[in-house]
Design a protein around this motif. Structure first.
Motif, mmCIF file in Angstrom:
data_model
loop_
_atom_site.group_PDB
_atom_site.id
_atom_site.type_symbol
_atom_site.label_atom_id
_atom_site.label_comp_id
_atom_site.label_asym_id
_atom_site.label_seq_id
_atom_site.Cartn_x
_atom_site.Cartn_y
_atom_site.Cartn_z
ATOM 1 N N LEU A 70 -68.297 10.956 28.053
ATOM 2 C CA LEU A 70 -68.100 11.746 29.260
ATOM 3 C C LEU A 70 -67.309 13.018 28.980
ATOM 4 O O LEU A 70 -66.428 13.039 28.109
ATOM 5 N N PRO A 71 -67.579 14.092 29.738
ATOM 6 C CA PRO A 71 -66.961 15.384 29.444
ATOM 7 C C PRO A 71 -65.528 15.535 29.933
ATOM 8 O O PRO A 71 -64.845 16.477 29.532
ATOM 9 N N VAL A 72 -65.070 14.657 30.822
ATOM 10 C CA VAL A 72 -63.680 14.687 31.285
ATOM 11 C C VAL A 72 -63.135 13.262 31.230
ATOM 12 O O VAL A 72 -63.899 12.294 31.230
ATOM 13 N N PRO A 73 -61.821 13.114 31.193
ATOM 14 C CA PRO A 73 -61.238 11.775 31.092
ATOM 15 C C PRO A 73 -61.520 10.891 32.299
ATOM 16 O O PRO A 73 -61.705 11.368 33.427
ATOM 17 N N ILE A 74 -61.535 9.589 32.044
ATOM 18 C CA ILE A 74 -61.581 8.567 33.075
ATOM 19 C C ILE A 74 -60.457 7.579 32.777
ATOM 20 O O ILE A 74 -59.854 7.650 31.704
ATOM 21 N N PRO A 75 -60.120 6.674 33.685
ATOM 22 C CA PRO A 75 -59.022 5.746 33.407
ATOM 23 C C PRO A 75 -59.226 4.969 32.110
ATOM 24 O O PRO A 75 -60.331 4.518 31.805
ATOM 25 N N ALA A 76 -58.140 4.812 31.363
ATOM 26 C CA ALA A 76 -58.173 4.084 30.092
ATOM 27 C C ALA A 76 -57.294 2.843 30.229
ATOM 28 O O ALA A 76 -56.065 2.953 30.334
ATOM 29 N N PRO A 77 -57.897 1.655 30.254
ATOM 30 C CA PRO A 77 -57.099 0.433 30.391
ATOM 31 C C PRO A 77 -56.140 0.242 29.216
ATOM 32 O O PRO A 77 -56.496 0.446 28.054
ATOM 33 N N VAL A 78 -54.917 -0.168 29.538
ATOM 34 C CA VAL A 78 -53.899 -0.472 28.541
ATOM 35 C C VAL A 78 -53.675 -1.986 28.460
ATOM 36 O O VAL A 78 -53.492 -2.536 27.379
ATOM 37 N N GLY A 119 -72.566 17.889 35.800
ATOM 38 C CA GLY A 119 -72.556 17.642 34.367
ATOM 39 C C GLY A 119 -71.930 16.294 34.025
ATOM 40 O O GLY A 119 -72.417 15.571 33.149
ATOM 41 N N PHE A 120 -70.860 15.946 34.740
ATOM 42 C CA PHE A 120 -70.247 14.631 34.532
ATOM 43 C C PHE A 120 -71.234 13.524 34.892
ATOM 44 O O PHE A 120 -71.390 12.549 34.142
ATOM 45 N N ARG A 122 -74.524 13.619 35.019
ATOM 46 C CA ARG A 122 -75.623 13.550 34.058
ATOM 47 C C ARG A 122 -75.193 12.780 32.815
ATOM 48 O O ARG A 122 -75.950 11.950 32.280
ATOM 49 N N ALA A 123 -73.989 13.056 32.346
ATOM 50 C CA ALA A 123 -73.489 12.348 31.168
ATOM 51 C C ALA A 123 -73.318 10.861 31.455
ATOM 52 O O ALA A 123 -73.670 10.006 30.633
ATOM 53 N N LEU A 124 -72.784 10.538 32.624
ATOM 54 C CA LEU A 124 -72.604 9.144 33.000
ATOM 55 C C LEU A 124 -73.940 8.420 33.051
ATOM 56 O O LEU A 124 -74.087 7.297 32.537
ATOM 57 N N GLN A 125 -74.933 9.063 33.652
ATOM 58 C CA GLN A 125 -76.256 8.448 33.772
ATOM 59 C C GLN A 125 -76.920 8.254 32.409
ATOM 60 O O GLN A 125 -77.808 7.413 32.265
ATOM 61 N N GLY A 126 -76.482 9.014 31.432
ATOM 62 C CA GLY A 126 -77.087 8.930 30.116
ATOM 63 C C GLY A 126 -76.525 7.833 29.225
ATOM 64 O O GLY A 126 -77.046 7.596 28.131
ATOM 65 N N VAL A 127 -75.463 7.150 29.681
ATOM 66 C CA VAL A 127 -74.876 6.078 28.873
ATOM 67 C C VAL A 127 -75.722 4.817 29.016
ATOM 68 O O VAL A 127 -75.941 4.329 30.126
ATOM 69 N N ASP A 128 -76.201 4.300 27.914
ATOM 70 C CA ASP A 128 -77.058 3.107 27.919
ATOM 71 C C ASP A 128 -76.237 1.872 27.561
ATOM 72 O O ASP A 128 -75.721 1.762 26.455
ATOM 73 N N THR A 129 -76.107 0.964 28.525
ATOM 74 C CA THR A 129 -75.397 -0.300 28.257
ATOM 75 C C THR A 129 -76.318 -1.490 28.505
ATOM 76 O O THR A 129 -75.873 -2.575 28.883
ATOM 77 N N ALA A 206 -60.654 15.132 35.809
ATOM 78 C CA ALA A 206 -60.799 13.697 35.575
ATOM 79 C C ALA A 206 -61.497 13.062 36.766
ATOM 80 O O ALA A 206 -61.471 13.599 37.885
ATOM 81 N N ILE A 207 -62.101 11.910 36.527
ATOM 82 C CA ILE A 207 -62.696 11.085 37.586
ATOM 83 C C ILE A 207 -62.035 9.722 37.513
ATOM 84 O O ILE A 207 -61.933 9.123 36.432
ATOM 85 N N ILE A 208 -61.584 9.210 38.657
ATOM 86 C CA ILE A 208 -60.894 7.929 38.684
ATOM 87 C C ILE A 208 -61.624 6.939 39.585
ATOM 88 O O ILE A 208 -62.614 7.281 40.230
#
Length: 281
Positions: A70-78, A119-120, A122-129, A206-208
């Motif tokens: 993704l082009p901007v940060p999202i939450p990162a679990p600790v 753009g965010f 589009r990038a999210l939709q492009g992640v294949d899981t 960022a997106i949260i």
């Protein structure tokens, strides 16, 4: 009650290495979850009701998978907490993401912001899981068919008779139901709203809150077109995202559903009334 004292107890019991860090509420809190600062670099996120608990493990599992794409940060679990101190559900500690909540005061160029947001997505939709996690109850049916909310929507239209154009609302809703989704399932956020978007110097930062995220129909992520963007930004967003007519119609349906049920529950919410008028054109 989910408050600072509860968070202090949970952290002290389960993560004593952070027990001395100050805890304070965030400036803009949520409804589905309660969020607190933990020191300067972390946040604590606790589901406010049982229906939101599924998001904890989902975010722990999938946010680290999504983030590198993704082009901007999202939450990162600790860390993931467990029930304790009288609190009955799992909870999360994440890295703190800085920035200001998106608003018409903090976004300097709405059309440029819309293109960045596209753009965010589009990038999210492009992640294949591999089709997981498939849309369903955990996403509150975001990413699934609008038919899950058909009865609720029609009841809201009936309840608002005389206040809104019920005939136009019904026709708009019927068009959204008819615009069925036949594409491949892709990642969606599920609640792309100004309160879940952070900006810095007027730009997307960022997106949260991925609690309603999953894999399915991404049309639910178009709702911001009618809740936050103006007409030029809406056009720029649609062009940059490459949205076809059917998806756009479903996005209108998602926006209409939410505005209708909120206005039906709170008749004083003039913002929802404004959004309904905008959607109905």
């Amino acid at each position: 009650m989910i408050d600072v004292e509860l968070v202090r107890k949970l952290v002290a019991e389960q993560f004593p290495r952070w027990a001395d860090l100050p805890v304070r509420p965030v400036a803009v809190g949520g409804n589905d979850n309660r969020t607190f600062h933990l020191g300067d670099a972390m946040s604590v996120r606790l589901p406010s009701a049982e229906g939101y608990v599924a998001s904890v493990e989902k975010e722990q599992r999938w946010l680290p998978v999504l983030a590198p794409h993704l082009p901007v940060p999202i939450p990162a679990p600790v860390a993931q907490g467990r029930p304790g101190a009288g609190y009955p559900w799992p909870w999360s500690i994440n890295r703190w993401l800085g920035g200001e909540t998106a608003s018409h005061a903090t976004v300097t160029d709405l059309s440029a912001f819309a293109v960045e947001l596209a753009g965010f997505l589009r990038a999210l939709q492009g992640v294949d899981t591999g089709g997981e996690p498939a849309a369903g109850r955990h996403s509150f049916w975001r990413g699934a068919s609008l038919t899950h909310y058909d009865d609720e929507t029609r009841k809201a239209i009936a309840a608002l008779d005389g206040r809104i154009d019920g005939g136009a609302a019904t026709r708009e809703w019927d068009r959204a139901l008819a615009a069925e989704w036949h594409g491949p399932p892709v990642w969606f956020h599920g609640d792309i709203a100004s309160g879940n978007i952070l900006v810095r110097d007027g730009r997307l930062a960022a997106i949260i809150d991925f609690g309603t995220s999953g894999v399915g129909d991404p049309a639910c992520d178009l709702v911001i077109s009618w809740t936050f963007l103006d007409a030029p930004a809406r056009d720029a967003f649609r062009r940059a995202l490459g949205v076809d007519d059917a998806a756009w119609q479903r996005g209108r349906g998602w926006a209409l559903w939410k505005a209708l049920i909120v206005l039906a529950a709170d008749g004083s919410n003039t913002e929802m009334e404004r959004q309904i008028r905008l959607i109905l054109g």
